[in-house]
Design a protein around this motif. Structure first.
Motif, PDB file in Angstrom:
ATOM      1  N   UNK A 105      10.388  17.319   2.609  1.00 19.36           N
ATOM      2  CA  UNK A 105       9.608  16.012   2.086  1.00 19.36           C
ATOM      3  C   UNK A 105       9.042  15.342   2.878  1.00 19.36           C
ATOM      4  N   UNK A 106       9.941  15.773   4.297  1.00 13.45           N
ATOM      5  CA  UNK A 106       9.893  14.543   5.248  1.00 13.45           C
ATOM      6  C   UNK A 106       8.509  14.161   5.621  1.00 13.45           C
ATOM      7  N   UNK A 107       8.522  13.157   5.451  1.00  9.63           N
ATOM      8  CA  UNK A 107       6.560  13.078   6.348  1.00  9.63           C
ATOM      9  C   UNK A 107       6.188  13.044   7.425  1.00  9.63           C
ATOM     10  N   UNK A 108       7.401  12.752   8.517  1.00  5.13           N
ATOM     11  CA  UNK A 108       7.772  12.797   9.372  1.00  5.13           C
ATOM     12  C   UNK A 108       8.945  13.839   9.929  1.00  5.13           C
ATOM     13  N   UNK A 151      11.330   6.903  -8.994  1.00  5.70           N
ATOM     14  CA  UNK A 151      12.559   6.487  -9.868  1.00  5.70           C
ATOM     15  C   UNK A 151      13.388   7.906  -8.675  1.00  5.70           C
ATOM     16  N   UNK A 152      12.706   9.099  -8.390  1.00  5.12           N
ATOM     17  CA  UNK A 152      13.525  10.150  -7.708  1.00  5.12           C
ATOM     18  C   UNK A 152      13.648   9.889  -6.232  1.00  5.12           C
ATOM     19  N   UNK A 157       5.807   5.662   0.341  1.00  4.23           N
ATOM     20  CA  UNK A 157       4.249   6.255  -0.177  1.00  4.23           C
ATOM     21  C   UNK A 157       4.773   7.694   0.450  1.00  4.23           C
ATOM     22  N   UNK A 158       4.618   7.807   1.315  1.00  4.96           N
ATOM     23  CA  UNK A 158       4.247   9.349   2.313  1.00  4.96           C
ATOM     24  C   UNK A 158       5.629  10.064   1.807  1.00  4.96           C
ATOM     25  N   UNK A 159       6.709   9.298   1.003  1.00  8.41           N
ATOM     26  CA  UNK A 159       7.681  10.454   0.801  1.00  8.41           C
ATOM     27  C   UNK A 159       6.744  10.923  -0.599  1.00  8.41           C
ATOM     28  N   UNK A 160       6.601   9.777  -1.701  1.00  4.92           N
ATOM     29  CA  UNK A 160       6.106   9.941  -2.935  1.00  4.92           C
ATOM     30  C   UNK A 160       5.124  11.111  -2.915  1.00  4.92           C
ATOM     31  N   UNK A 161       4.256  11.196  -1.877  1.00  4.08           N
ATOM     32  CA  UNK A 161       3.420  11.715  -2.239  1.00  4.08           C
ATOM     33  C   UNK A 161       4.031  13.035  -2.099  1.00  4.08           C
TER      34      UNK A 161
END
Lengths: 470, 470
Positions: free
Chosen positions: A286-289, A265-266, A44-48
């Motif tokens: 994009x990486x959350x971490x 889907x992305x 979800x962090x990636x999606x956010x």
């Protein structure tokens, strides 16, 4: 370092690799109702982050967010017959609510096209109300018989844009602007995925659209994934919903509308574009971490050194996490961060602290460098920038290498075994397209030889990009 | 300026005033299915800003966002009987999907408590997995028979937090932390609404909770609105869902859980806390548009002057909009911006430009000052800061003025006619509470005399805050 094999190899079983990496990197789980998905915090962090990038660009294009209801009266979906035909078997229907049977069943939105059309008709009265540029972030439900996490789920998260314009030119330009400035830009610049923007053939386009524009990406198994679409709807929807306006000249006219969408889907596309046998590889932007400081073993001064490095990284604007769970073996944690695709790992233990140097391990090139602790932040920032570019370059090379220019349908079929083919659309045509379809190969889109978008379905010189697809 | 009365007066018909201001300020419309709501761009922009403020604080408290499915197997809702009892008549049920009847009907989530409980049980194995701090932003559906936009809608948007902890102390502290650092802080500092944090009585608390903490706000009609709640669930939910873990000592134990939520209802609270007979009054920190530059009439140099002022405001970090629609009468546009509650209006026309001064009109105090164009940004920034504080001070004064300290249930009833009463809980007790309830008056919460949260349902010295509620 000897690598415990936690994933099947991509070259042996790509679908299984995908399923395992999504589970083991803790991106998502299957939900309790068939085809639904639980998006875990890391996924979800990636999606956010992805959502924020898309949202910023949508706002820059002048659209405003709104929210329309989840439940739509079943009758609404009968108004635009052509539209419904594509959806009926996919609908989830609420028949009971408030403890009794509903007089009119309500459908859980498969898209908000119809309900937004109704309200647009109400809100658009005069040319002064145009353009009306709306976007919505929402969940939608389309019943899936062969679900796959992120790629095809019964419920998914998406944004759907819906706009109305006074002229055809303006609507066309806007649909193209969204494709280019929102979708292609996010995919290339943030996801590091080189997409092919193109125009769908009549066979592949959205029911009710005059033109469907798409961004197609090639996955590491050579298959295509449609990553975002933008539709020119002409006056079809405004006619069906009565979206008309009084022009400055006192004439009443139908508006010209567009719609466009991109979804969770992305995230699937991200996994399949960059991941390797060791797991995910996330583009740094994009990486959350972005960096993890990994304490290998506890010891004299290690804690303080780790904390100093982490603070320094944070002060340099790096999204950093400190992993000091020394009661879990170092190897297991290292493999886990690798699986999760964190771009940079900073390893340190007592010996490193004593020697005044730590290891900066980069996920994308798989390289390790020893640097003094004070140089970690600088080294990491450089690595993040380089590796963002490196992922895109790598994916571009693959796309070029695995796209063959061919002359016949047979050659296109051969190329589609592990990549794409490009063939003159005039040579293929709807008949050739139908023949390919029998073999599970589709025309992903039509493009101009210079990469531009064709202006019509039969533009002379257009090329068909052909492949298998998710 | 003579004011065309576009809204009924609050003192004459508050419910009608509310309904009209929500429609005319273009916050929301009724949806096509009973009780649902279309949140229009202006209303959604308010929600988006509010959501960002809540989300920042949730993340600062260490929780991570995730996403759980919309559809829940009906069987899940039978597991926690006490929990279901509160919801059944409110459920919307999907019985058909994929073109046929489902074997197990699926419920559209009224909350995700049950499904999150299932996954928590799976993810929590060891004390190392704790605390597990999850939050979700989602839409939920609870069938409403007497809907009111934002306040009570069949579908609403909310966040629901769900956490599991190793000890009771930690869980209790976390539930309180969320109430204070997330809800009370956003409401006071951003919404400028002075809330009373307190503890619900046994009668009013959430089914299955050991304690329900709440933030109660007083609306301008003297009624209470519950703006956010945080529940200490003890081990009730972990027992029902099997959320247990292996302690460091090798013993298996049940976790202690909490849940907490806030919703689009807060937008209704915002409207009813600050709005006046002329429309909304938005707290500057939240306002999507903080200042509008309003071109009264076209004329020599006006366009350029307006653009310069707007650019200057933007450069000073003010969210600004330029309204140069001079084909719409000035008065109508001024009334409209007033309705929308934009904190600062900068009026300018040919005469102002010639005279080298423009009018800065402030929505909250209703004052107007003439200043040179170059001083507008400074003046506006000062106004925004002052008016944020002014709204809070005003609301605090009203809350104090309309809260009576009383000694008997009869006096409490009298006070609840147009405000709240505070009465010793020991004097009222569950019997007095039941008596008030017959008259539609409820105990909103229990507080300590110093404003703190009581540690139990029967803490000596606790006061009951009593009133009518939305």
């Amino acid at each position: 370092m000897a690598r415990p094999s936690v994933l099947p190899s991509q070259s042996v079983d790509f679908p299984r690799w995908y399923q395992d990496v999504v589970a083991k990197a803790e991106l998502a789980d299957n939900g309790p109702v068939r085809g639904t998905m639980v998006i875990r915090p890391y996924g979800y962090a990636i999606w956010e982050r992805l959502q924020a990038e898309v949202d910023d660009r949508i706002k820059a294009a002048g659209a405003r967010n709104a929210y329309f209801p989840l439940l739509i009266p079943e009758s609404y979906l009968r108004r635009e017959a052509e539209h419904v035909a594509g959806f009926s078997p996919e609908l989830a229907v609420v028949t009971h609510a408030g403890g009794k049977e509903l007089e009119v069943p309500a459908v859980v939105r498969p898209t908000s096209e119809t309900v937004i059309g109704e309200y647009m008709a109400k809100w658009v009265q005069s040319h002064r109300d145009l353009p009306l540029l709306l976007n919505q972030w929402a969940n939608v439900v389309r019943w899936e018989l062969r679900p796959r996490l992120f790629l095809r789920t019964t419920e998914f998260l998406w944004q759907e844009g819906h706009t109305a314009h006074a002229t055809e030119e303006e609507a066309t330009a806007y649909a193209r602007r969204i494709l280019r400035e929102v979708y292609a830009d996010v995919m290339t610049e943030v996801l590091a995925i080189p997409v092919v923007p193109g125009r769908k053939t009549r066979r592949e386009r959205f029911a009710g659209a005059v033109a469907t524009l798409t961004c197609e990406a090639m996955m590491r198994d050579g298959k295509a994934l449609q990553m975002g679409t933008s539709h020119e709807l002409g006056q079809n929807f405004s006619r069906a919903f009565g979206i008309d306006f009084l022009g400055a000249d006192g004439e009443r006219r139908l508006a010209w509308t567009t719609s466009w969408g991109s979804s969770t889907r992305m995230v699937g596309g991200l996994v399949m574009s960059h991941g390797d046998d060791a797991g995910l590889r996330l583009p740094p932007r994009l990486a959350p971490v972005q960096a993890v400081v990994l304490v290998a073993r506890a010891g004299e001064g290690v804690d303080r050194a780790a904390r100093t490095v982490a603070d320094d990284l944070r002060a340099h604007g790096v999204r950093v996490e400190l992993d000091d769970r020394t009661d879990v073996p170092f190897g297991r944690r290292a493999v886990d961060w690798e699986l999760k695709g964190v771009p940079v790992r900073v390893d340190l233990g007592p010996r490193d602290v004593a020697a005044g140097r730590v290891a900066v391990v980069r996920r994308v090139p798989g390289s390790a460098t020893l640097v003094p602790p004070a140089a970690v932040a600088e080294e990491t920032r450089r690595a993040l920038e380089e590796d963002q570019a490196r992922l895109l370059t790598e994916a571009r090379a693959r796309l070029a290498e695995r796209t063959a220019d061919v002359a016949t349908p047979d050659e296109a079929l051969a190329a589609a075994r592990d990549g794409w083919a490009r063939v003159e659309w005039a040579r293929l045509g709807p008949e050739g397209e139908a023949r390919l379809a029998e073999e599970g190969v589709t025309v992903r889109c039509l493009v101009r030889p210079d990469g531009g978008l064709p202006g019509s379905d039969d533009e002379p010189g257009a090329l068909a990009v052909v492949g298998r697809a998710y």
